[in-house]
Each structure stands twice: as C-alpha cells, then as structure tokens.
Design an enzyme around this catalytic site. Structure first.
Site, mmCIF file in Angstrom:
data_model
loop_
_atom_site.group_PDB
_atom_site.id
_atom_site.type_symbol
_atom_site.label_atom_id
_atom_site.label_comp_id
_atom_site.label_asym_id
_atom_site.label_seq_id
_atom_site.Cartn_x
_atom_site.Cartn_y
_atom_site.Cartn_z
ATOM 1 N N LYS A 116 0.825 -1.219 0.000
ATOM 2 C CA LYS A 116 0.000 0.000 0.000
ATOM 3 C C LYS A 116 0.852 1.259 0.000
ATOM 4 C CE LYS A 116 -4.447 -1.690 1.492
ATOM 5 N NZ LYS A 116 -5.616 -1.553 2.350
ATOM 6 N N LYS A 198 -5.910 -11.438 -7.971
ATOM 7 C CA LYS A 198 -7.094 -11.559 -7.107
ATOM 8 C C LYS A 198 -8.213 -10.615 -7.573
ATOM 9 C CE LYS A 198 -7.452 -9.289 -2.985
ATOM 10 N NZ LYS A 198 -7.687 -9.005 -1.573
ATOM 11 N N LYS A 201 -11.949 -5.066 -5.313
ATOM 12 C CA LYS A 201 -12.884 -3.973 -5.578
ATOM 13 C C LYS A 201 -12.192 -2.728 -6.102
ATOM 14 C CE LYS A 201 -13.984 -3.831 -0.697
ATOM 15 N NZ LYS A 201 -12.764 -3.672 0.110
HETATM 16 P P1 ATP Z 1 -9.105 -3.682 -1.952
HETATM 17 O O1 ATP Z 1 -9.310 -3.809 -3.430
HETATM 18 O O2 ATP Z 1 -9.542 -2.348 -1.379
HETATM 19 O O3 ATP Z 1 -7.762 -4.158 -1.471
HETATM 20 P P2 ATP Z 1 -10.413 -6.164 -1.476
HETATM 21 O O4 ATP Z 1 -11.556 -6.383 -2.410
HETATM 22 O O5 ATP Z 1 -9.137 -6.860 -1.782
HETATM 23 O O6 ATP Z 1 -10.158 -4.629 -1.279
HETATM 24 P P3 ATP Z 1 -10.493 -6.391 1.412
HETATM 25 O O7 ATP Z 1 -11.348 -5.318 2.019
HETATM 26 O O8 ATP Z 1 -9.009 -6.255 1.511
HETATM 27 O O9 ATP Z 1 -10.954 -6.613 -0.090
HETATM 28 O O10 ATP Z 1 -10.893 -7.795 2.000
HETATM 29 C C1 ATP Z 1 -12.041 -8.093 2.717
HETATM 30 C C2 ATP Z 1 -12.133 -9.582 2.923
HETATM 31 O O11 ATP Z 1 -12.487 -10.228 1.700
HETATM 32 C C3 ATP Z 1 -10.843 -10.225 3.409
HETATM 33 O O12 ATP Z 1 -11.142 -11.189 4.403
HETATM 34 C C4 ATP Z 1 -10.281 -10.894 2.171
HETATM 35 O O13 ATP Z 1 -9.529 -12.049 2.487
HETATM 36 C C5 ATP Z 1 -11.544 -11.257 1.409
HETATM 37 N N1 ATP Z 1 -11.303 -11.217 -0.029
HETATM 38 C C6 ATP Z 1 -11.041 -10.115 -0.756
HETATM 39 N N2 ATP Z 1 -10.881 -10.419 -2.061
HETATM 40 C C7 ATP Z 1 -11.028 -11.768 -2.159
HETATM 41 C C8 ATP Z 1 -10.960 -12.692 -3.244
HETATM 42 N N3 ATP Z 1 -10.733 -12.294 -4.474
HETATM 43 N N4 ATP Z 1 -11.183 -14.003 -2.989
HETATM 44 C C9 ATP Z 1 -11.451 -14.421 -1.736
HETATM 45 N N5 ATP Z 1 -11.517 -13.605 -0.653
HETATM 46 C C10 ATP Z 1 -11.307 -12.285 -0.856
#
Ligand code: ATP
Ligand code: LTN
Length: 337
Positions: A116, A198, A201
């Site tokens: 980050k 991955k 969002k």
């Molecule tokens: P950002 O894009 O802002 O990093 P993000 O979509 O990666 O956000 P987080 O808020 O970091 O999501 O994660 C929230 C939860 O969702 C965490 O427990 C993370 O492990 C889970 N998660 C996020 N993306 C995935 C994915 N692609 N597959 C499975 N679990 C996920």
C-alpha cells in the site's frame, strides 16, 4: 449458561467500496453460519479505512451500505454483536497500549504496508504503518479465540498473536492468543479479466469483478466476457487459470465438485459454461440484493442495530481493556466503565 463456554469469533471488513463476489465467497458469506456455534463479534472497520484517502461523505455512505449488506448476508444482530468500529472507543485505546509492545521492525515487514505504501506514495501515513496494531486491538479487546480471515490477512493475525504473547510475558497472562479460522469453503476468487490476479474492488477494469449488487444481466455479461483459454474442455488443470477460476466460483456457489462440473459440461463449450456460472451466481446473489435494498432504505432500523451493537461491544471490551490498563500500571480510574 452454555453460552459462556462458546468460543469467541471476531472479524471485520473495511467499508472501502462496494463488495465483490470475492469478498462475499471468500469472507462474509462464511460469517453467518458461525453464529449458532460461536459468540460472534463482527465490525465494519471504518477506522482502518481512513489509512487510505476517503471522501468523508462517501465513507459514511459506504459504512452504512456495508452494514446493510452484512445484515442481508445473514448477520443477525440478535445473535451476534455487530457494530461500527469507530463507535467503540476501546479499540483505539487498546491500540495505543499494544503499539508499545510492537516493534518498528515487525511492522516494517508487513507485506500489506509495503504494497500500500508503494501504491499511495503521496500519503505513506503513520496509520498505514500501525494498521496491524489496530487490527490486533480489535481482536484482543474481546478475548477472541478465532479469527476468520483470508490469506491476505494471515500475516496481520500472526502479528496479533506475537503482540499478545509479548504483552502476556511482560505483564502476566492477560490477553487471549487468537488462532486463525479457515472456513471450509472460501476459495480465493480471481479477476475475470486477469485470472492470475485476485478479484479486487479497487480494480480499474469494471469487467474484472462482479459486485454483490450487480444485476443479473450485468453479472451474466461479465461472465460471458471472462478471459479463458483456447481449449474447449471444462476441466480443472494447471495453466487453465480462467477456467479454474470459473470452476471454483461455480463449485463454491453450487457445492458441486470439480469432477461433477466436468461431467455436467462434457461436450458443451465454454460459452454454455460461462452462462451457467453467470446465472447461478446472479440467482445466489438475488436474495442478498433484495435484503440490501430493504435494509438500506430503513435507516431507523439500521441505527437501532448498530447502536445496540456498539453498546454491547463497549461493555465487553471496556471490561477487558480496563484490566489491561491496570496490568500496565495506570492508576485505576473510577470514570472508566
Ligand atoms: P481492496 O481492493 O480495497 O484491497 P479487497 O476487495 O481486496 O479490497 P479487502 O477489504 O481487503 O478486499 O478484504 C475483505 C475480505 O475479503 C478479506 O477477508 C479478504 O480475504 C476477502 N477477499 C477479498 N478479495 C477476495 C478474493 N478475491 N477471494 C477471496 N476472498 C477475498
Ligand atoms: N484488515 C482486515 C479488516 C479487519 C479485520 C480486523 C479482520 C480489521 N480488523 C480484525 C479480522 C480481524 C481487512 O482488510 N480484510
């Protein structure tokens, strides 16, 4: 009475935007089935969200939306303590104490901080650096036994364990050392446009991720456009990242095994498979979407739920945090509830 022996589960999610299918299948969907077996405590982590720049109006909106969405995903405020993190002051208070039992070196090794800070070079703030200490406070304030987290948060949980152990060896047994809880389902969902990445969002390509609140047509369209390979057999094999991802999604939603999915689509092409995955996902998300629309339009009910959640969270955590204050050597404070 038997409730006293139930283990405590804590988890939280940041309100940094609209949740994706990855957040749903990987995290929040797994939270509601835990409510009968455990004492569950869930939070919307708005304090964590401001470690990267947020538009205040949008943060408030996203926080309420995240709360409504989790209610729609089955979090029951009568079974769990479900609250907004900034409403419960003990998290920040404990975070300071724990920061004095955390080493600069260990925070510097956190991969999320490295990622980050490389991404937001214009705002490498101290909160981004101490983020895992606040996360440790969230967990340790409730004497949590188990913490459901995805792969990406495992390093932070390991740090929370180290902080708890260090505090206990310095001040005597006070904090419960938490264990990770790995849900039985909860595959890592990959981007539909680049299946080696991955699903996230914050992806700039809107076709790369399915949002929980996308309508059926949008969901099916995004799946139709999903990147696959030049073969035609629906089977799980190394190198077929796109198809493997679609199979994981289909399997997570239907409960079917990979072999069953391969038989179901034998002789059919990728086109049919993509439509089936799209329709199945859209149908599975339909009730969540309906629930969300109901809750987000009932602000009075939302307020009643998050206020009650915060009251309960404060009661439990302030009992624990006041013990921590005492152990550290602070003079007992009659005003501390
Ligand atoms: P950002 O894009 O802002 O990093 P993000 O979509 O990666 O956000 P987080 O808020 O970091 O999501 O994660 C929230 C939860 O969702 C965490 O427990 C993370 O492990 C889970 N998660 C996020 N993306 C995935 C994915 N692609 N597959 C499975 N679990 C996920
Ligand atoms: N950092 C987590 C959200 C989070 C959390 C927690 C998860 C904040 N506090 C405590 C588990 C326990 C995330 O971004 N997924």
């Amino acid at each position: 009475m038997s409730d006293d022996r139930k283990k405590v589960i804590f988890s939280a999610i940041q309100p940094t935007g609209t949740f994706t299918l990855g957040n749903y299948l990987g995290a929040v969907r797994n939270w509601s089935p835990l409510q009968d077996e455990y004492n569950c405590i869930y939070a919307i982590a708005d304090l964590h969200a401001i470690t990267v720049k947020q538009e205040p109006k949008l943060l408030r909106q996203h926080t309420l939306e995240a709360y409504a969405l989790l209610l729609a995903c089955g979090i029951d405020p009568n079974k769990s303590i479900f609250f907004i993190q900034s409403h419960v002051r003990t998290h920040v208070e404990l975070s300071w104490i724990l920061s004095c039992s955390t080493q600069f070196g260990e925070l510097s090794r956190m991969t999320q901080f490295k990622d980050k800070s490389a991404k937001h070079t214009d705002d490498v703030n101290a909160g981004l650096f101490t983020y895992p200490v606040l996360m440790a406070a969230d967990i340790l304030a409730y004497k949590s036994d188990l913490v459901p987290v995805g792969q990406d948060q495992k390093q932070h949980l390991e740090l929370a364990r180290n902080i708890a152990q260090r505090f206990n060896s310095r001040y005597g047994d006070t904090l419960v050392v938490p264990e990770p809880y790995i849900p039985k389902t909860g595959a890592k969902i990959m981007s539909l446009q680049d299946p080696t990445k991955k699903m996230s969002k914050s992806d700039e390509n809107p076709n790369a991720c399915i949002l929980i609140l996308d309508d059926k047509d949008t969901i099916v369209r995004k799946f139709k456009r999903a990147v696959t390979d030049s073969e035609s057999e629906v089977c799980y094999r190394e190198g077929k990242d796109g198809i493997n991802n679609l199979m994981s999604i289909y399997s997570s939603v239907t409960g079917k095994s990979f072999d069953e999915i391969t038989s179901e689509f034998a002789g059919k092409g990728y086109g049919d498979f993509k439509i089936a995955v799209g329709e199945t996902v859209a149908d599975a998300l339909a009730s969540v979407r309906d629930g969300f629309n109901r809750y987000i339009n009932d602000k009075a009910y939302l307020k009643e739920c998050y206020t009650k959640g915060a009251e309960m969270a404060l009661k439990v955590s302030s009992r624990n945090v006041s013990k921590v204050y005492h152990k550290v050597g602070f003079v007992d404070n009659e005003l501390y509830r």
